[in-house]
Design a protein around this motif. Sequence first.
Motif, PDB file in Angstrom:
ATOM      1  N   SER A 209       0.856  -1.178   0.000  1.00 21.25           N
ATOM      2  CA  SER A 209       0.000   0.000   0.000  1.00 21.25           C
ATOM      3  C   SER A 209       0.895   1.231   0.000  1.00 21.25           C
ATOM      4  CB  SER A 209      -0.905  -0.011   1.233  1.00 21.25           C
ATOM      5  OG  SER A 209      -0.123  -0.134   2.393  1.00 21.25           O
ATOM      6  N   HIS A 396     -10.891  -2.942  12.177  1.00 22.69           N
ATOM      7  CA  HIS A 396      -9.575  -3.282  11.617  1.00 22.69           C
ATOM      8  C   HIS A 396      -9.105  -4.630  12.154  1.00 22.69           C
ATOM      9  CE1 HIS A 396      -9.134   0.905  10.281  1.00 22.69           C
ATOM     10  NE2 HIS A 396      -9.658   1.237  11.452  1.00 22.69           N
ATOM     11  N   SER A 418       3.129  -0.459  10.535  1.00 23.25           N
ATOM     12  CA  SER A 418       2.415  -1.690  10.192  1.00 23.25           C
ATOM     13  C   SER A 418       2.250  -2.663  11.354  1.00 23.25           C
ATOM     14  CB  SER A 418       3.149  -2.424   9.058  1.00 23.25           C
ATOM     15  OG  SER A 418       3.280  -1.587   7.935  1.00 23.25           O
ATOM     16  N   ARG A 426      -0.817  -4.996  11.476  1.00 25.40           N
ATOM     17  CA  ARG A 426      -2.019  -4.263  11.034  1.00 25.40           C
ATOM     18  C   ARG A 426      -2.295  -4.667   9.586  1.00 25.40           C
ATOM     19  NH1 ARG A 426      -3.122  -0.201  14.634  1.00 25.40           N
ATOM     20  NH2 ARG A 426      -1.379   0.441  15.961  1.00 25.40           N
ATOM     21  N   GLY A 428      -4.718  -4.024   7.564  1.00 22.50           N
ATOM     22  CA  GLY A 428      -5.356  -3.071   6.654  1.00 22.50           C
ATOM     23  C   GLY A 428      -6.707  -3.562   6.160  1.00 22.50           C
ATOM     24  N   ARG A 444     -11.593  -2.571   3.246  1.00 24.09           N
ATOM     25  CA  ARG A 444     -10.152  -2.384   3.343  1.00 24.09           C
ATOM     26  C   ARG A 444      -9.880  -0.953   3.782  1.00 24.09           C
ATOM     27  NH1 ARG A 444      -8.950  -2.542  -1.980  1.00 24.09           N
ATOM     28  NH2 ARG A 444     -10.033  -4.518  -2.010  1.00 24.09           N
ATOM     29  N   LYS A 446      -6.535  -0.015   3.918  1.00 19.97           N
ATOM     30  CA  LYS A 446      -5.254   0.302   3.274  1.00 19.97           C
ATOM     31  C   LYS A 446      -5.496   0.877   1.880  1.00 19.97           C
ATOM     32  CE  LYS A 446      -4.798  -4.682   2.504  1.00 19.97           C
ATOM     33  NZ  LYS A 446      -4.103  -5.881   2.946  1.00 19.97           N
TER      34      LYS A 446
END
Length: 556
Positions: A209, A396, A418, A426, A428, A444, A446
């Motif tokens: 990302s 999340h 992250s 994480r 995303g 999402r 991200k």
Amino acid sequence: METARAGFTPYPAEFAERYRAAGYWRGETFGRMLRERAAEHGGRIAVVDPGGHGVAATERRWTYAELDRRADRMAAGLLARGIRAGDRVVVQLPNAAEFFEVVFALFRIGALPVFALPAHRYAEIGYFCSFTGAAAYVVPAVEGGFDYRELGSRVRAENPALRLVLVAGEDPGEHVRLADVPCDGPGPEAFGGEPGPEDVAFLQLSGGSTGVPKLIPRTHDDYIYSLRGSVELCGQDPDSVYLCVLPAAHNFPLSSPGSLGTLYAGGRVVLCPQPAPETAFPLIEREGVTITGLVPPLALLWLDAAERGVRGYESLEVLLVGGAKFSEEAARRVRPVLGCTLQQVFGMAEGLVNYTRLDDPEELVTTTQGRPISPDDEVRVVDDQDRDLPDGATGHLLTRGPYTIRGYWNAPGHNADSFTADGFYRTGDLVRRTPTGHLVVEGRAKDQINRGGEKVAAEEIENHLLAHPAVHDAAVVSMPDPYLGERTCAYVVLRAESREQPPKSVELKRFVRQRGLAEYKVPDRVEFVAAFPATGIGKVSKKELRAAIAASLTTG
Ligand code: OOB
């Protein structure tokens, strides 16, 4: 293995001990695993490569003993050419038997394959080679009309550390023919021995990302645990025949349970040169394929073909679908149309993999993306402030566990974003959890477009667009697509002086392509606007851009 270790965030000791004590990490390595399978199943076929691609014209069938022997000889040959433990080697091969010969040789040496995809071009490969300081790059000669040898020459000229370009196929051009590498020289034992189970085995690519892809270091211990878990959940045994349809290096066909899981189980891997039903179905029939994995757009293609009366898929027992969200409507068609059990897979190269179980009720199989492999996969669903949410609420997804990385390779800045301070990744992804512990992917957070399972990092494409002299600003968002789920739409603001004679969409696409970007990352559509809508704090509102393009598609 200093250099390879340098960028690796190890599992904290108390977690490593717990994962060993629980029997997840058993001290296995890929090198020894192949040796053991060869001892047990030596005469059985491990890999079938029907040929007909740029690497080999004709079929090859390698037994476990043959693959084991080839990996040894390739390891000796690579050592003789200076490849050592800890070196990085970018591997970009099509679905050909050589893929396994090379990666098992590297596993034995302790050199790290960097798993590039055949679609990658100069922009990606050049970056992998320079960022990892790769010592070698392995390619086919020509595949799908693209000459990888030329790309090899270019990256070699630009990367002094890159000593060797190895070409699988007949004509290596100015490089070395892969088939000339294997020899009977000294093996890894003469160079300090094979790597240990806690060592990094390879670098996988993140969907990404951010501006450039991040690299994912996976250890023998953690990855082999994910294989063992997957093999069990997917009911694999030595009679399993896995069809590798997606690019072999991707985490899904590699390990969920994929070709490596199948080899772990002592089964047979059949490589599929093209994913179309016209190629895949006859192979399934001929080889008695029992299990395969597809991204949703391919699953739809197969379902449609089967409904049209194309035959050959009848031996399939399990169809795994993942990489992107599989619609409930399509999921419900799998059993009646293909006559096999659907397993939804929601996984990520960083680690965590969820499967629906073979004995889950049809309702869960068709409406959820499964639950984690391991009882020790910790899953949290949280709000924007990292506060835990109750089951049923969308939030999340954070995760930590025995096969999820604690950090990207050599990326301290990204790692701070992250991973939480206590090591949760994480993802995303926005998910909700059912009372049964299954996860439903709802969206999402991200900045990524999931183009039918192929991940496109918005920022990466925006940076390429910004390099065009007429472009003042760019924002790449997803737009809905009935076949791929999502496609990419690039919103572009032109520089004032370019507005009189604006470039055409095709010109911007061509520009991006000429910068050497993988074709799937070239924007599907370009929209010119005078300015971007802004959020309350003045950032580009991608939410509004997504809504605008979605609305214009429905109204035509
Ligand atoms: C697989 O791995 P990656 O690393 O290419 O992509 C991971 C991302 C996930 O974070 C999620 O955003 C998306 O792909 N994803 C799905 C999904 N499976 C993956 N989104 C919705 N539904 C699904 N079933 O894509 C991957 C790795 C191992 C196994 C399967 C897929």
